[in-house]
Write an enzyme that holds these catalytic residues in place. Structure first.
Site, mmCIF file in Angstrom:
data_model
loop_
_atom_site.group_PDB
_atom_site.id
_atom_site.type_symbol
_atom_site.label_atom_id
_atom_site.label_comp_id
_atom_site.label_asym_id
_atom_site.label_seq_id
_atom_site.Cartn_x
_atom_site.Cartn_y
_atom_site.Cartn_z
ATOM 1 C CG ASN A 40 -1.853 1.112 1.319
ATOM 2 O OD1 ASN A 40 -1.790 2.050 0.520
ATOM 3 N ND2 ASN A 40 -2.749 1.061 2.283
ATOM 4 C CE LYS A 72 -0.603 2.710 6.478
ATOM 5 N NZ LYS A 72 -1.949 2.993 6.181
ATOM 6 N NE ARG A 90 -6.265 1.340 -0.240
ATOM 7 C CZ ARG A 90 -6.595 2.113 0.766
ATOM 8 N NH1 ARG A 90 -5.787 2.237 1.786
ATOM 9 N NH2 ARG A 90 -7.736 2.745 0.763
ATOM 10 C CG HIS A 147 -12.269 4.215 2.177
ATOM 11 N ND1 HIS A 147 -12.866 5.226 2.900
ATOM 12 C CD2 HIS A 147 -10.936 4.409 2.302
ATOM 13 C CE1 HIS A 147 -11.938 5.996 3.424
ATOM 14 N NE2 HIS A 147 -10.756 5.533 3.078
ATOM 15 N NE ARG A 149 -8.517 12.301 2.815
ATOM 16 C CZ ARG A 149 -8.657 11.025 2.466
ATOM 17 N NH1 ARG A 149 -9.556 10.682 1.574
ATOM 18 N NH2 ARG A 149 -7.904 10.098 3.008
ATOM 19 C CG ASP A 209 -5.672 9.551 17.716
ATOM 20 O OD1 ASP A 209 -6.644 9.154 18.387
ATOM 21 O OD2 ASP A 209 -4.750 8.799 17.350
ATOM 22 N NE ARG A 256 -5.903 6.671 19.804
ATOM 23 C CZ ARG A 256 -5.197 5.775 19.149
ATOM 24 N NH1 ARG A 256 -4.816 4.679 19.756
ATOM 25 N NH2 ARG A 256 -4.851 5.952 17.894
ATOM 26 N N GLY A 277 -10.656 2.651 12.242
ATOM 27 C CA GLY A 277 -10.155 3.113 13.550
ATOM 28 C C GLY A 277 -11.167 3.855 14.400
ATOM 29 C CG ASN A 300 -10.744 1.578 18.300
ATOM 30 O OD1 ASN A 300 -10.687 0.563 18.973
ATOM 31 N ND2 ASN A 300 -10.093 1.718 17.163
ATOM 32 C CD GLU A 357 -8.733 -0.592 3.851
ATOM 33 O OE1 GLU A 357 -8.224 -0.125 4.880
ATOM 34 O OE2 GLU A 357 -9.002 0.093 2.858
HETATM 35 P P1 AMP Z 1 -7.591 4.164 10.474
HETATM 36 O O1 AMP Z 1 -7.405 5.166 9.382
HETATM 37 O O2 AMP Z 1 -8.702 3.200 10.233
HETATM 38 O O3 AMP Z 1 -6.303 3.484 10.894
HETATM 39 O O4 AMP Z 1 -8.072 5.006 11.769
HETATM 40 C C1 AMP Z 1 -7.183 5.848 12.458
HETATM 41 C C2 AMP Z 1 -7.974 6.680 13.452
HETATM 42 O O5 AMP Z 1 -8.736 5.835 14.318
HETATM 43 C C3 AMP Z 1 -7.094 7.477 14.413
HETATM 44 O O6 AMP Z 1 -6.703 8.716 13.872
HETATM 45 C C4 AMP Z 1 -8.031 7.687 15.585
HETATM 46 O O7 AMP Z 1 -8.810 8.846 15.365
HETATM 47 C C5 AMP Z 1 -8.946 6.494 15.566
HETATM 48 N N1 AMP Z 1 -8.633 5.553 16.651
HETATM 49 C C6 AMP Z 1 -7.769 4.520 16.605
HETATM 50 N N2 AMP Z 1 -7.738 3.888 17.807
HETATM 51 C C7 AMP Z 1 -8.600 4.539 18.616
HETATM 52 C C8 AMP Z 1 -9.033 4.374 19.975
HETATM 53 N N3 AMP Z 1 -8.559 3.404 20.738
HETATM 54 N N4 AMP Z 1 -9.955 5.257 20.459
HETATM 55 C C9 AMP Z 1 -10.454 6.233 19.688
HETATM 56 N N5 AMP Z 1 -10.097 6.444 18.396
HETATM 57 C C10 AMP Z 1 -9.192 5.614 17.873
#
Ligand code: AMP
Length: 395
Positions: A9, A16, A88, A177, A238, A279, A281, A327, A331, A381
């Site tokens: 990817n 990756k 990808r 996606h 974005r 993020d 979190r 993500g 979560n 994926e």
């Molecule tokens: P992805 O592009 O699917 O890898 O998603 C990445 C995003 O998922 C990160 O920028 C976070 O905003 C969110 N994320 C990942 N782990 C957590 C978690 N434990 N709690 C809340 N958000 C999370």
């Protein structure tokens, strides 16, 4: 039997990768190369649960792929056993609507599509060219982010712009996606124990990039991303949907160049632009601390998502399942609960205990009485790409 497949990817500054045995679907190695183009980049290669970290210079994707093969030579597994490489590839345009074996002619076609995805396709093509040089004896296949949405009906993919202009330049909605939406929507059918083509569903892929799809009896009929992966939901960096007039406004009134506008909307907007964090979190923590910008950002994010879900329920004429993945979707029980609460008028009820329980397993988080099943299904994926690659080489 084993059919190890290398999945790549390639982004503009990172690659990756994973090696997956497409027979037993075990991950044999995984890793990431970061800061390609910088003087000192990094490679993290994980095998047998151990991560090997090195700092190297990666002036380009070619060098990065060479170092990648050295890591495999040093730490295993042997790349000599790899049966195929799956790449990808973000944009397949109207030409490539399924996984495609790569040869010189195909790569030339793909190069011609780069104007449709100037941020995404050129790095993928650089990755493909470099990987073909270091692994010349195995088939390489391209797996397109757009392929799952090749079934969108014309009324969904057509923009109301002059027909000739659209036809000449391939201007239409493509959707992205797709590998994730395809994998997750099929998994939903497994979890619910129903044939894939027997029900309607909505999949919310909420990661750093975010998109939502409507699947009508196993056929994708709507997607929130458009000509480019900028449209639709609010994302990490974005903007998602804005008034199309914003571009002209920024050019005329603010004096921004087209490249500035593109960079601002792709890299400096979304949650980052609204509250300085991408993020969730951090965003959840800021909201907990009463941060006004983060609170508004989350409200905008949720509002946009809800408006798409409502629209897709109408387009499908009702749904049996709404699924959260990636993500953020996997979560964030609070976000899922906020959406479910707004859908309570339709008879949606969540099982709060299941929603709040952390798990890597696909699961239903609504109550048995809920009018629509709400699910969390972790996306994968790479596994979907391994399956696609295996099928494409007829292994
Ligand atoms: P992805 O592009 O699917 O890898 O998603 C990445 C995003 O998922 C990160 O920028 C976070 O905003 C969110 N994320 C990942 N782990 C957590 C978690 N434990 N709690 C809340 N958000 C999370």
């Amino acid at each position: 039997m084993s059919t190890p497949i290398l999945l790549l990817n390639a982004g503009s500054s990172s690659i990756k990768y994973q090696v997956i045995d497409a027979d037993d679907e075990a991950v044999l190695a995984s890793g990431i190369i970061q800061r390609i183009g910088d003087e000192s980049g990094t490679i993290d290669h994980t095998v047998d649960g151990q991560t090997h970290h090195q700092t190297r210079g990666f002036p380009n994707h070619g060098r990065a792929l060479t170092v990648l093969t050295q890591m495999f030579d040093e730490f295993g597994p042997s790349l000599a056993s790899v049966k195929a490489v799956g790449h990808r590839t973000v944009h397949g345009g109207a030409e490539f609507n399924s996984t495609t074996l790569i040869d010189d002619e195909m790569l030339e076609h793909l190069r011609k599509l780069s104007p449709l995805a100037p941020l995404h396709n050129p790095p993928a093509i650089a990755g493909i060219a470099a990987a073909r040089r270091v692994l010349p004896d195995v088939p390489h296949v391209a797996i397109f982010d757009t392929a799952f949405f090749a079934t969108l009906p014309p009324e969904a993919y057509t923009y109301a712009v002059p027909r000739e202009l659209a036809a000449e330049h391939g201007i239409r909605k493509y959707g992205f996606h797709g590998t994730s939406h395809s994998y997750v929507s099929r998994k939903v059918a497994d979890v619910l124990g129903k044939p894939y083509d027997s029900f309607n569903q909505i999949v919310c892929h909420l990661g750093n990039g975010a998109s939502i799809s409507a699947v009508d009896h196993g056929v994708a009929v709507e997607a929130s991303m458009g000509l480019t992966p900028l449209a639709g939901l609010v994302m990490g960096t974005r903007s998602g949907d804005v008034d199309p007039g914003l571009h002209a406004f920024l050019a005329r009134q603010v004096g921004m160049s087209i490249d500035d506008i593109d960079t601002t909307l792709n890299k400096k907007s979304g949650m980052l632009g609204l509250c300085g964090a991408t993020d969730f979190r951090d965003i959840n923590e800021l909201v907990g601390d009463g941060d006004e910008a983060a609170t508004l950002a989350l409200a905008v994010y949720t509002h946009r998502l809800l408006s798409y879900i409502g629209s897709y329920i109408a387009i499908l004429g009702g749904v049996e399942a709404i699924t959260f993945t990636a993500g953020v979707g996997e979560n964030n029980p609070l976000l899922r609960a906020a959406i479910a609460k707004r859908l309570a008028f339709l008879g949606v009820t969540l099982d709060d205990t299941v929603n709040d329980t952390r798990s890597k397993e696909p699961r239903v988080i609504s109550t048995p009485e809920s009018s629509i099943a709400i699910l969390v299904v972790p996306t994968n994926e790479e596994l979907a790409m391994a399956r696609e690659t295996k099928a494409a080489i007829g292994a």
